[in-house]
Design an enzyme around this catalytic site. Sequence first.
Site, PDB file in Angstrom:
ATOM      1  N   HIS A   1       0.852  -1.228  -0.067  1.00  0.00           N
ATOM      2  CA  HIS A   1      -0.023  -0.100   0.146  1.00  0.00           C
ATOM      3  C   HIS A   1       0.791   1.354  -0.023  1.00  0.00           C
ATOM      4  CE1 HIS A   1      -3.411  -2.459   1.754  1.00  0.00           C
ATOM      5  NE2 HIS A   1      -3.086  -2.906   0.706  1.00  0.00           N
TER       6      HIS A   1
ATOM      7  N   CYS B   1       1.416  -4.189 -26.721  1.00  0.00           N
ATOM      8  CA  CYS B   1       1.468  -3.403 -25.425  1.00  0.00           C
ATOM      9  C   CYS B   1       2.299  -3.908 -24.260  1.00  0.00           C
ATOM     10  CB  CYS B   1      -0.075  -3.498 -24.849  1.00  0.00           C
ATOM     11  SG  CYS B   1      -0.496  -5.206 -24.474  1.00  0.00           S
TER      12      CYS B   1
HETATM   13  C1  PEP Z   1       2.428  -8.722 -21.358  1.00  0.00           C
HETATM   14  O1  PEP Z   1       2.241  -9.745 -21.084  1.00  0.00           O
HETATM   15  O2  PEP Z   1       3.240  -8.421 -22.387  1.00  0.00           O
HETATM   16  C2  PEP Z   1       1.571  -7.837 -20.921  1.00  0.00           C
HETATM   17  C3  PEP Z   1       1.422  -6.470 -21.480  1.00  0.00           C
HETATM   18  O3  PEP Z   1       0.759  -8.044 -19.911  1.00  0.00           O
HETATM   19  P1  PEP Z   1       1.456  -8.275 -18.272  1.00  0.00           P
HETATM   20  O4  PEP Z   1       2.631  -7.589 -18.237  1.00  0.00           O
HETATM   21  O5  PEP Z   1       0.380  -7.554 -17.547  1.00  0.00           O
HETATM   22  O6  PEP Z   1       1.420  -9.711 -18.110  1.00  0.00           O
END
Ligand code: PEP
Length: 734
Positions: free
Chosen positions: A348, A661
């Site tokens: 937290h 992403c």
């Molecule tokens: C990934 O796996 O690239 C992703 C963006 O998800 P996380 O990092 O939350 O697993």
Amino acid sequence: MARADSVENTLGEVVRLVANEMVAEVCSIYLLRAGEVLELFATQGLNPSAVHRTRLRVGEGLVGDIAAHARPLALADAQSHPQFAYRPETGEEIYHSLAGVPIVRAGRSLGVLVVQNRTRRQYDEEEIETLQTIAMVLAELIAAGHFVSPNEVQQVDGLGLLPLRVDGVQLTPGVAIGHAVLHEPRIAIQKVVAEDVGQELARFESAAHGVREDIDRMLEAHDMQSGEQREILETFRMFIDDRGWLERVREAVSSGLTAEAGVQRAFDDVRTRLGQSTDPYIRERLSDLQDLTNRLLLRLTGRAVVDPESLPDDMIVIARDMGPAELLDYDRARLRGLVLEEGSAQSHVAIVARALDIPVVGRAPDVLARIEPGDSIVVDGDNAQVLVRPAEDVLQSIFDAIDARAQRRRKYAALRDLPPTTRDQVRISLNMNAGLLIDMQHLVEVGADGVGLYRTEIPFMVRSEFPDVDAQAWLYARVIDLADGRPVVFRTLDVGGDKVLPYVGAFGDDNPAMGWRAIRIGLDRPAMLRRQLRALVQAANGRPLSVMFPMIADVGELQSARRLLDLELERASRRGQPVPQPLRVGVMFEVPALAWQLDSLLRQVDFVSIGTNDLLQFLYAADRGNSRVASRYDSLSPALLRLLHFVVEKARPAGVDLAVCGEMAGRPVEALALLAIGVRALSMSPGAIGPVKAMIRSLDLGEATSFMRAALSQPDRPMRETLRLFAADHAIEI
Ligand code: PEP
Ligand code: MG
């Protein structure tokens, strides 16, 4: 104790009294000296000439074991215990049974109090509790420097003025320079035994009331009006109303302790029981409780929480661990950074620190003992290290680095309102990843097109129970409001593995990344997933909504998840509630198996987002959380790039939007490679948007694409260096 006139007499009196009261032949007190050595300071029953002569290392023998683990031991047959270490000078070979308790303060062992008996005696719980109460009083006296000068118990390297580097883990990024403030409030409990129990109970109730009011005031502060910080404080406030805990304190006070001793006692009890737990949830609760205990003690002893006058203007707070409210006690204008001996990124206090935008390094061993108040400190969150008393030239180079970073920030800020368009006029979609409401402010700051990945699990992890539909809907609606018309892609819960939700239970998978996580949990616990989907539909309230399912490995999983979403849409329609318009459904491409299901998959989704963090770990069978292998395989390896290229080429004719992403998207050289193989949308952490935009605006994508096509058709060779040279030759900012 007040009567005794010297250390010897005080401790001598204590051991004599305890031995008599407990009908033990031996009672001894060992205190911690510099170098982690426990020294016999007083004894009734052992050879008196062993006093100040018998020394044990922490961890050595039974006494050392009690100190090392800060937990009591009671043994009817001590000599058969594997840890038993015989010291001939003490004459203790004739004593069979032993009971000992640590003398602890703030979770640290300062010594050990032991009793021994000739017979094989079973010590009962009440006797151990009595010893603990006495140990607590001793701890206060030790902390006040009554027996051993505090200097004598310091770590050796803490006394020098030499620079010191302490490695920890990054809890929040950034770099700060300042002066140390040791966070241990060191509240000495002066009086332990109550004169008037009724009065002590009343003092406790009034202190509890006061603390409740303090927290309410914090909740009223305008930057705590909403979001996770507020929720954290609310959870925290619930503690003070916890009946079990209140009863525990009242019981201790009713047994004859003062209010402050009762509060400390109740906390020590809980810590003894739970202190060894490595469960992050339990550790989090403990630090909340510690925060609360300190607050009550401060009120009871009438001391200010923190005396602002005595604090430097550039505070680096050093603490063992901390509750969220404690951090907020410090003046935000002067707070520069935080160093913790414990803590985790999900704790937290780290979440609150992130909201305050200060760097935090956690799990920095023994910093409290190694840093003196006022020491100059560098908290380097980016490199997960703390520099203590750095030399002038080091300090100067850190100042330069902070300056350079500020300059870069200014440069990227200037790019904020310019589009991410390449030199040959290709518009790239540049989005950011988010996971907390507080992140949403960056959307405008960095000028992102939208949120390409909203990790919904983070708010779930700080709660103590599963949030109901309304609470979730409120949160998602806030996210959509704050995005102010920009698209947001909500990823459904990606928990499991190492992201444990306290209310779902620990999974204990051997191989958590490949275990019961993400959509697998969602489909096995459809009620949970449906509640989240319902909340998303409700939050959109007729506005656009993008839902993304994580870790899809099989098209069938997407279909099942999609059916749950359809049920929620039907439910909303039946009730006359507006359905999202338009609704877009997508998946994360993280599991390589999906590559051979693309023809079918692409007919069923509106978009695909490639999570390269997980994809890379599954493609190369290299755990992303294991530092030995995590960076072993380059994200610019032909294998990954060819796979991504294959997906791009499939998605384009299918008319399905494709984005990347994972972390890779936020690194300029990698982003360059992604664009060159045909990716047109990226999503990354907010801080990466500026550098990637600068790269895009200096790039001729046509040239890069031809270059990449040629490079990928070559036999396998490392791509990173090739791309760097290409960028240097073409003045691409990477
Ligand atoms: C990934 O796996 O690239 C992703 C963006 O998800 P996380 O990092 O939350 O697993
Ligand atoms: Mg992932």
